[in-house]
Design a protein around this motif. Structure first.
Motif, PDB file in Angstrom:
ATOM      1  N   LEU A  39      34.774 -39.186  -6.303  1.00 28.66           N
ATOM      2  CA  LEU A  39      35.815 -38.153  -6.632  1.00 28.66           C
ATOM      3  C   LEU A  39      36.129 -37.875  -8.806  1.00 28.66           C
ATOM      4  O   LEU A  39      35.661 -36.871  -9.446  1.00 28.66           O
ATOM      5  N   GLY A  40      35.973 -39.227  -9.183  1.00 28.25           N
ATOM      6  CA  GLY A  40      36.163 -39.776 -10.173  1.00 28.25           C
ATOM      7  C   GLY A  40      34.404 -39.310 -11.735  1.00 28.25           C
ATOM      8  O   GLY A  40      34.721 -38.703 -12.124  1.00 28.25           O
ATOM      9  N   SER A  41      33.833 -39.538 -10.534  1.00 30.68           N
ATOM     10  CA  SER A  41      32.318 -39.320 -10.750  1.00 30.68           C
ATOM     11  C   SER A  41      32.288 -38.031 -10.565  1.00 30.68           C
ATOM     12  O   SER A  41      30.978 -37.496 -11.500  1.00 30.68           O
ATOM     13  N   MET A  42      32.713 -37.111  -9.604  1.00 33.16           N
ATOM     14  CA  MET A  42      32.331 -35.798  -9.780  1.00 33.16           C
ATOM     15  C   MET A  42      32.642 -35.257 -11.111  1.00 33.16           C
ATOM     16  O   MET A  42      32.103 -34.648 -11.117  1.00 33.16           O
ATOM     17  N   MET A 140      37.302 -27.661 -15.940  1.00 35.67           N
ATOM     18  CA  MET A 140      37.587 -26.721 -14.663  1.00 35.67           C
ATOM     19  C   MET A 140      37.218 -27.764 -13.796  1.00 35.67           C
ATOM     20  O   MET A 140      37.769 -26.828 -12.509  1.00 35.67           O
ATOM     21  N   ILE A 141      37.394 -28.802 -13.547  1.00 37.19           N
ATOM     22  CA  ILE A 141      37.455 -29.463 -13.256  1.00 37.19           C
ATOM     23  C   ILE A 141      38.249 -30.560 -12.086  1.00 37.19           C
ATOM     24  O   ILE A 141      38.112 -32.294 -12.043  1.00 37.19           O
ATOM     25  N   VAL A 142      38.930 -30.655 -13.646  1.00 37.54           N
ATOM     26  CA  VAL A 142      40.330 -31.905 -13.819  1.00 37.54           C
ATOM     27  C   VAL A 142      41.392 -32.223 -12.378  1.00 37.54           C
ATOM     28  O   VAL A 142      41.747 -33.075 -12.410  1.00 37.54           O
ATOM     29  N   SER A 143      41.465 -31.037 -11.625  1.00 33.22           N
ATOM     30  CA  SER A 143      41.821 -31.092  -9.827  1.00 33.22           C
ATOM     31  C   SER A 143      41.516 -32.127  -9.738  1.00 33.22           C
ATOM     32  O   SER A 143      42.590 -33.373  -8.612  1.00 33.22           O
ATOM     33  N   THR A 147      43.364 -35.781  -7.773  1.00 34.39           N
ATOM     34  CA  THR A 147      42.936 -35.734  -6.476  1.00 34.39           C
ATOM     35  C   THR A 147      43.061 -38.045  -6.060  1.00 34.39           C
ATOM     36  O   THR A 147      43.375 -37.755  -5.123  1.00 34.39           O
ATOM     37  N   GLY A 148      41.403 -38.054  -7.382  1.00 35.74           N
ATOM     38  CA  GLY A 148      40.887 -38.697  -7.084  1.00 35.74           C
ATOM     39  C   GLY A 148      41.921 -40.210  -7.402  1.00 35.74           C
ATOM     40  O   GLY A 148      42.351 -41.088  -6.694  1.00 35.74           O
ATOM     41  N   ALA A 149      43.234 -39.695  -8.272  1.00 40.11           N
ATOM     42  CA  ALA A 149      44.128 -40.790  -8.641  1.00 40.11           C
ATOM     43  C   ALA A 149      45.637 -40.995  -7.417  1.00 40.11           C
ATOM     44  O   ALA A 149      45.755 -41.891  -7.282  1.00 40.11           O
ATOM     45  N   PHE A 198      48.519 -38.286 -11.523  1.00 42.79           N
ATOM     46  CA  PHE A 198      48.848 -37.151 -10.959  1.00 42.79           C
ATOM     47  C   PHE A 198      49.408 -35.883 -11.520  1.00 42.79           C
ATOM     48  O   PHE A 198      49.112 -34.493 -11.399  1.00 42.79           O
ATOM     49  N   SER A 199      50.878 -36.110 -12.223  1.00 40.65           N
ATOM     50  CA  SER A 199      51.354 -35.600 -12.757  1.00 40.65           C
ATOM     51  C   SER A 199      51.239 -35.208 -13.640  1.00 40.65           C
ATOM     52  O   SER A 199      51.599 -33.423 -14.132  1.00 40.65           O
ATOM     53  N   ASP A 200      50.408 -34.879 -14.557  1.00 42.67           N
ATOM     54  CA  ASP A 200      49.696 -34.698 -16.347  1.00 42.67           C
ATOM     55  C   ASP A 200      49.374 -33.543 -15.538  1.00 42.67           C
ATOM     56  O   ASP A 200      48.601 -32.645 -16.723  1.00 42.67           O
ATOM     57  N   VAL A 201      47.780 -34.030 -14.248  1.00 46.76           N
ATOM     58  CA  VAL A 201      47.584 -31.980 -14.164  1.00 46.76           C
ATOM     59  C   VAL A 201      47.894 -31.529 -13.370  1.00 46.76           C
ATOM     60  O   VAL A 201      48.042 -30.036 -13.963  1.00 46.76           O
ATOM     61  N   TYR A 202      49.044 -32.244 -12.648  1.00 47.96           N
ATOM     62  CA  TYR A 202      49.891 -31.309 -11.708  1.00 47.96           C
ATOM     63  C   TYR A 202      50.286 -30.652 -13.160  1.00 47.96           C
ATOM     64  O   TYR A 202      50.777 -29.053 -12.193  1.00 47.96           O
ATOM     65  N   GLU A 203      50.996 -30.744 -13.680  1.00 46.45           N
ATOM     66  CA  GLU A 203      52.217 -30.045 -14.190  1.00 46.45           C
ATOM     67  C   GLU A 203      51.627 -28.667 -15.289  1.00 46.45           C
ATOM     68  O   GLU A 203      52.511 -28.078 -15.520  1.00 46.45           O
ATOM     69  N   VAL A 204      50.108 -28.858 -15.110  1.00 49.15           N
ATOM     70  CA  VAL A 204      49.017 -28.160 -15.936  1.00 49.15           C
ATOM     71  C   VAL A 204      48.796 -26.872 -15.189  1.00 49.15           C
ATOM     72  O   VAL A 204      49.271 -25.341 -15.943  1.00 49.15           O
ATOM     73  N   PHE A 205      49.420 -26.511 -14.463  1.00 47.87           N
ATOM     74  CA  PHE A 205      49.206 -25.558 -13.227  1.00 47.87           C
ATOM     75  C   PHE A 205      50.466 -24.591 -12.988  1.00 47.87           C
ATOM     76  O   PHE A 205      50.665 -25.311 -13.282  1.00 47.87           O
TER      77      PHE A 205
END
Length: 205
Positions: A39-42, A140-143, A147-149, A198-205
């Motif tokens: 998923l990171g590679s993606m 656009m794909i940071v979620s 998920t990978g983390a 995970f939290s840093d990304v999750y809290e953006v949405f």
């Protein structure tokens, strides 16, 4: 021995759910680590070449190269874990009054611990990479980085417990304690890292 990594998803899941000794938690952790890395590679694939992220292009390409190396190694450990476990399972069946039993068992325990230990270390490295993908990758794909983390955090914990299930039985307590100290310290640090990504990304949405 058959190659579990070449099984279909359904076949692998069926084997995990069965009474078969392998694959088990170690092999499952290796597969989960590989999926997390993928998923990171993606994220890298959807970032590289984009003008908006040109300042990170060189870093992203380097991250993708290393991630691919780690992903392939993690996949190899799906089978490596099974290969290391089988001699240990056989060693337990050696009669307790056999004079060579203890030495054989100790070697098998070391070998069985070595595979999840390597998985643990490479998964920790993958989390460092995932943090950079989350920071520098396409928004656009940071979620997928989050998920990978999350997957890597689970794989890290799975690898850790599969090291300690072997070290607890080792007669060489000095060696066992060294491995356990490495696992304990790194697990705390990188479990927090996985949660933070995970939290840093999750809290953006």
């Amino acid at each position: 021995m058959e190659e579990f990594r070449n099984k279909s998803i359904e076949e692998f899941s069926d084997l995990l759910a069965s009474r078969a000794s392998v694959p088990g938690g170690g092999g499952a952790s290796a597969l989960v680590s590989a999926l997390g890395i993928a998923l990171g590679s993606m994220v890298g694939e959807f970032t590289s070449g984009k003008e908006k992220y040109a300042e990170h292009e060189e870093d992203i390409r380097a991250l993708m190269k290393r991630a691919e190396e780690l992903r392939k190694e993690a996949l190899s450990l799906v089978d490596g874990d099974a290969e290391a476990f089988m001699p240990l399972a056989d060693a337990y069946s050696i009669p307790k009054d056999d004079p060579g039993r203890e030495e054989i068992l100790e070697k098998c325990l070391r070998d069985a611990a070595a595979v999840p230990l390597r998985l643990f270390d490479l998964t920790a490295e993958a989390l460092d990479i995932m943090g950079e993908f989350a920071e520098k990758g396409s928004r656009m794909i940071v979620s997928d980085a989050a998920t990978g983390a999350a997957l890597l955090g689970g794989a890290l914990r799975g690898a850790a417990v599969n090291v300690k299930v072997n070290t607890r039985l080792m007669k060489d307590r000095e060696y066992a304690s060294e491995l356990e100290a490495h696992i304990d310290g790194t697990l705390e640090e990188y479990s927090m890292k996985a949660d933070e990504i995970f939290s840093d990304v999750y809290e953006v949405f």
